[in-house]
Design an enzyme around this catalytic site. Structure first.
Site, PDB file in Angstrom:
ATOM      1  N   ASP A  83       0.890  -1.172   0.000  1.00  0.00           N
ATOM      2  CA  ASP A  83       0.000   0.000   0.000  1.00  0.00           C
ATOM      3  C   ASP A  83       0.919   1.211   0.000  1.00  0.00           C
ATOM      4  OD1 ASP A  83      -1.616   2.157   0.556  1.00  0.00           O
ATOM      5  OD2 ASP A  83      -2.749   1.155   2.145  1.00  0.00           O
ATOM      6  N   ILE A  84       0.907   1.972  -1.084  1.00  0.00           N
ATOM      7  CA  ILE A  84       1.879   3.074  -1.180  1.00  0.00           C
ATOM      8  C   ILE A  84       1.557   4.212  -0.209  1.00  0.00           C
ATOM      9  CG2 ILE A  84       2.437   2.465  -3.578  1.00  0.00           C
ATOM     10  CD1 ILE A  84       1.069   5.134  -4.427  1.00  0.00           C
ATOM     11  N   ASN A 111       3.133   2.713 -10.692  1.00  0.00           N
ATOM     12  CA  ASN A 111       1.891   2.791 -11.464  1.00  0.00           C
ATOM     13  C   ASN A 111       0.675   3.127 -10.593  1.00  0.00           C
ATOM     14  OD1 ASN A 111      -0.167   1.774 -13.650  1.00  0.00           O
ATOM     15  ND2 ASN A 111      -0.586   0.565 -11.814  1.00  0.00           N
ATOM     16  N   GLN A 146     -10.451  16.222  -2.055  1.00  0.00           N
ATOM     17  CA  GLN A 146      -9.902  15.635  -3.291  1.00  0.00           C
ATOM     18  C   GLN A 146      -8.428  15.995  -3.451  1.00  0.00           C
ATOM     19  OE1 GLN A 146     -12.151  15.806  -6.898  1.00  0.00           O
ATOM     20  NE2 GLN A 146     -14.134  15.781  -5.872  1.00  0.00           N
ATOM     21  N   ALA A 195      -7.255  18.313  -8.912  1.00  0.00           N
ATOM     22  CA  ALA A 195      -6.385  17.651  -7.925  1.00  0.00           C
ATOM     23  C   ALA A 195      -5.559  16.570  -8.606  1.00  0.00           C
ATOM     24  CB  ALA A 195      -7.244  17.034  -6.825  1.00  0.00           C
ATOM     25  N   TYR A 196      -6.194  15.822  -9.504  1.00  0.00           N
ATOM     26  CA  TYR A 196      -5.494  14.743 -10.210  1.00  0.00           C
ATOM     27  C   TYR A 196      -4.386  15.332 -11.093  1.00  0.00           C
ATOM     28  CZ  TYR A 196      -4.751  10.776 -13.367  1.00  0.00           C
ATOM     29  OH  TYR A 196      -4.183   9.759 -14.097  1.00  0.00           O
ATOM     30  N   GLY A 197      -4.741  16.367 -11.855  1.00  0.00           N
ATOM     31  CA  GLY A 197      -3.736  16.999 -12.724  1.00  0.00           C
ATOM     32  C   GLY A 197      -2.546  17.489 -11.921  1.00  0.00           C
ATOM     33  N   LYS A 229      -0.224  14.787 -10.802  1.00  0.00           N
ATOM     34  CA  LYS A 229       0.628  14.269 -11.879  1.00  0.00           C
ATOM     35  C   LYS A 229       1.703  15.286 -12.276  1.00  0.00           C
ATOM     36  CE  LYS A 229      -1.271  10.195 -12.264  1.00  0.00           C
ATOM     37  NZ  LYS A 229      -0.538   8.958 -11.977  1.00  0.00           N
ATOM     38  N   VAL A 243      -6.841   5.102 -21.367  1.00  0.00           N
ATOM     39  CA  VAL A 243      -6.930   3.647 -21.299  1.00  0.00           C
ATOM     40  C   VAL A 243      -8.209   3.204 -20.574  1.00  0.00           C
ATOM     41  CG1 VAL A 243      -5.719   1.556 -20.559  1.00  0.00           C
ATOM     42  CG2 VAL A 243      -4.397   3.598 -21.154  1.00  0.00           C
TER      43      VAL A 243
HETATM   44  N1  LIG Z   1      -6.540   5.001 -17.450  1.00  0.00           N
HETATM   45  C1  LIG Z   1      -6.046   6.084 -18.034  1.00  0.00           C
HETATM   46  O1  LIG Z   1      -6.557   6.563 -19.077  1.00  0.00           O
HETATM   47  C2  LIG Z   1      -4.836   6.750 -17.461  1.00  0.00           C
HETATM   48  C3  LIG Z   1      -4.302   7.851 -18.144  1.00  0.00           C
HETATM   49  C4  LIG Z   1      -3.155   8.460 -17.653  1.00  0.00           C
HETATM   50  C5  LIG Z   1      -2.555   7.974 -16.510  1.00  0.00           C
HETATM   51  N2  LIG Z   1      -3.086   6.918 -15.836  1.00  0.00           N
HETATM   52  C6  LIG Z   1      -2.406   6.442 -14.641  1.00  0.00           C
HETATM   53  O2  LIG Z   1      -2.153   5.061 -14.770  1.00  0.00           O
HETATM   54  C7  LIG Z   1      -2.057   4.454 -13.478  1.00  0.00           C
HETATM   55  C8  LIG Z   1      -2.959   3.226 -13.430  1.00  0.00           C
HETATM   56  O3  LIG Z   1      -4.282   3.663 -13.624  1.00  0.00           O
HETATM   57  P1  LIG Z   1      -5.462   2.727 -14.164  1.00  0.00           P
HETATM   58  O4  LIG Z   1      -6.166   3.486 -15.221  1.00  0.00           O
HETATM   59  O5  LIG Z   1      -4.959   1.384 -14.436  1.00  0.00           O
HETATM   60  O6  LIG Z   1      -6.414   2.751 -12.881  1.00  0.00           O
HETATM   61  P2  LIG Z   1      -7.106   1.601 -12.038  1.00  0.00           P
HETATM   62  O7  LIG Z   1      -7.631   0.535 -12.938  1.00  0.00           O
HETATM   63  O8  LIG Z   1      -8.034   2.328 -11.137  1.00  0.00           O
HETATM   64  O9  LIG Z   1      -5.882   0.975 -11.203  1.00  0.00           O
HETATM   65  C9  LIG Z   1      -5.241   1.709 -10.227  1.00  0.00           C
HETATM   66  C10 LIG Z   1      -4.362   0.779  -9.452  1.00  0.00           C
HETATM   67  O10 LIG Z   1      -3.687   1.536  -8.420  1.00  0.00           O
HETATM   68  C11 LIG Z   1      -3.934   0.867  -7.192  1.00  0.00           C
HETATM   69  N3  LIG Z   1      -3.829   1.757  -6.035  1.00  0.00           N
HETATM   70  C12 LIG Z   1      -4.558   2.849  -5.736  1.00  0.00           C
HETATM   71  N4  LIG Z   1      -4.170   3.353  -4.541  1.00  0.00           N
HETATM   72  C13 LIG Z   1      -3.173   2.545  -4.086  1.00  0.00           C
HETATM   73  C14 LIG Z   1      -2.374   2.529  -2.925  1.00  0.00           C
HETATM   74  N5  LIG Z   1      -2.531   3.435  -1.953  1.00  0.00           N
HETATM   75  N6  LIG Z   1      -1.422   1.572  -2.810  1.00  0.00           N
HETATM   76  C15 LIG Z   1      -1.256   0.649  -3.764  1.00  0.00           C
HETATM   77  N7  LIG Z   1      -2.019   0.584  -4.871  1.00  0.00           N
HETATM   78  C16 LIG Z   1      -2.959   1.535  -5.032  1.00  0.00           C
HETATM   79  C17 LIG Z   1      -5.306   0.240  -7.344  1.00  0.00           C
HETATM   80  O11 LIG Z   1      -5.514  -0.735  -6.352  1.00  0.00           O
HETATM   81  P3  LIG Z   1      -7.011  -1.173  -5.908  1.00  0.00           P
HETATM   82  O12 LIG Z   1      -7.469  -2.171  -6.913  1.00  0.00           O
HETATM   83  O13 LIG Z   1      -6.784  -1.743  -4.551  1.00  0.00           O
HETATM   84  O14 LIG Z   1      -7.852   0.064  -5.893  1.00  0.00           O
HETATM   85  C18 LIG Z   1      -5.142  -0.326  -8.737  1.00  0.00           C
HETATM   86  O15 LIG Z   1      -4.366  -1.502  -8.714  1.00  0.00           O
HETATM   87  C19 LIG Z   1      -2.472   5.545 -12.482  1.00  0.00           C
HETATM   88  O16 LIG Z   1      -1.319   6.132 -11.923  1.00  0.00           O
HETATM   89  C20 LIG Z   1      -3.201   6.548 -13.368  1.00  0.00           C
HETATM   90  O17 LIG Z   1      -3.166   7.846 -12.825  1.00  0.00           O
HETATM   91  C21 LIG Z   1      -4.225   6.295 -16.289  1.00  0.00           C
END
Ligand SMILES: NC(=O)c1ccc[n+]([C@@H]2O[C@H](COP(=O)([O-])OP(=O)(O)OC[C@H]3O[C@@H](n4cnc5c(N)ncnc54)[C@H](OP(=O)(O)O)[C@@H]3O)[C@@H](O)[C@H]2O)c1
Length: 276
Positions: free
Chosen positions: A64-65, A91, A107, A192-194, A197, A227
């Site tokens: 857990d980060i 990630n 947020q 907040a998200y932006g 990042k 994605v």
């Molecule tokens: N999807 C997109 O279009 C997109 C675009 C740009 C950047 N990103 C970035 O890509 C990365 C992955 O996103 P995703 O789209 O795959 O989202 P996702 O399907 O929601 O997966 C997020 C992952 O992060 C984990 N996580 C969240 N908080 C955590 C914590 N405190 N400790 C450890 N793990 C934690 C989640 O675990 P749980 O299953 O336990 O919640 C899940 O495994 C993120 O950093 C996101 O910001 C995504």
């Protein structure tokens, strides 16, 4: 610290979405152990089982980060079993949904805590374990382009002499200014998200400078694209495996490649690139 010849890669948030795709992709090309980490052990073990069903052999470790204790436990495990670390893919991340009614103060604090502070804490703890030819990859986002903050802040975030401490102070200031209702007048965005990042990409540059004296250690950030995951929803254009392509590519960059850069579609892009 145990010295072993077995190479090892760690992926945070590996139980689903892009992280699962990154684990799958690294398993297919990396000659070493791949540790799929997840904050929830049940979800992590289920993901490992699913990949085993595809003929791959990742290992599981809880992470857990948001928890320094959890980070320390992973660090001990790596020291004891591998004597180092070869690939770290940061990630794990969160995003409030656009429709969320949670106050912006919450947020900002919660999103920065995981996406920026959690990533910083993992990287800070594991950087001393990184061996020669190590690769650190940050899964950042195009949403965190530099232009979302006003020019006086852009200068600070993009300064080649920005330190880790100064970056932490900047991110704390964002959270505090939001809490005091003055973030707009201070030049911060209402995302907040932006902002989390922006912090992650700035952190990439700071860590790349910290790693400059190490032997061929490259630290890069990327945008995976839009994605289709639980975070981004089903309208997104790319599959998780497609989103994983650039992070996986960065995990095996050849020596002499750029470091401290932001990448998209396997190419370095300016931090302020506008996307359609
Ligand atoms: N999807 C997109 O279009 C997109 C675009 C740009 C950047 N990103 C970035 O890509 C990365 C992955 O996103 P995703 O789209 O795959 O989202 P996702 O399907 O929601 O997966 C997020 C992952 O992060 C984990 N996580 C969240 N908080 C955590 C914590 N405190 N400790 C450890 N793990 C934690 C989640 O675990 P749980 O299953 O336990 O919640 C899940 O495994 C993120 O950093 C996101 O910001 C995504």
């Amino acid at each position: 610290m145990a010295a072993t010849n077995v190479k090892v890669a760690v992926v945070t948030g590996g139980n689903k979405g892009i992280g699962l795709g990154v684990v799958r992709g690294i398993c297919k090309q990396f000659k070493g152990d791949v540790i799929l980490t997840s904050r929830d052990s049940e979800r992590g073990v289920a993901a490992v089982k699913a990949l085993e069903g595809e003929g791959l052999s990742p290992k599981f470790h809880q992470l857990d980060i948001d928890s320094q204790q959890s980070i320390a436990t992973l660090k001990e495990f790596l020291e004891k079993n591998y004597g180092g670390l070869d690939i770290l893919v940061n990630n794990a991340g969160i995003a409030y949904k656009g429709a969320s009614t949670a106050p912006f103060t919450e947020q900002a604090a919660v999103t920065v805590k995981t996406n920026f502070t959690g990533t910083l804490n993992v990287t800070k703890a594991l950087l001393p374990l990184i061996r020669a030819h190590g690769r650190i990859v940050m899964v950042s986002s195009r949403v965190g382009r530099l232009g979302i903050v006003k020019p006086h802040l852009q200068e600070k975030f993009n300064s080649p002499s920005l330190t880790e401490a100064a970056l932490v102070t900047l991110m704390d200031q964002f959270v505090q200014d939001v809490a005091e209702g003055k973030h707009t007048e201070q030049g911060w965005p209402s995302s907040a998200y932006g902002m989390s990042k922006v912090g992650m990409t700035a952190l990439t540059k700071v860590v790349a400078r910290q790693a400059a004296s190490m032997d061929d250690v490259l630290v890069n950030a990327c945008c995976p694209g839009w994605v289709a995951t639980d975070m981004a929803g089903t309208n997104a254009r790319l599959t998780p495996d497609q989103g994983a392509e650039t992070p996986v590519f960065l995990s095996s960059l050849p020596a002499g490649s750029p470091t401290g850069e932001l990448w998209y579609l396997k190419k370095v892009i300016p931090w302020d690139t506008h996307f359609s």
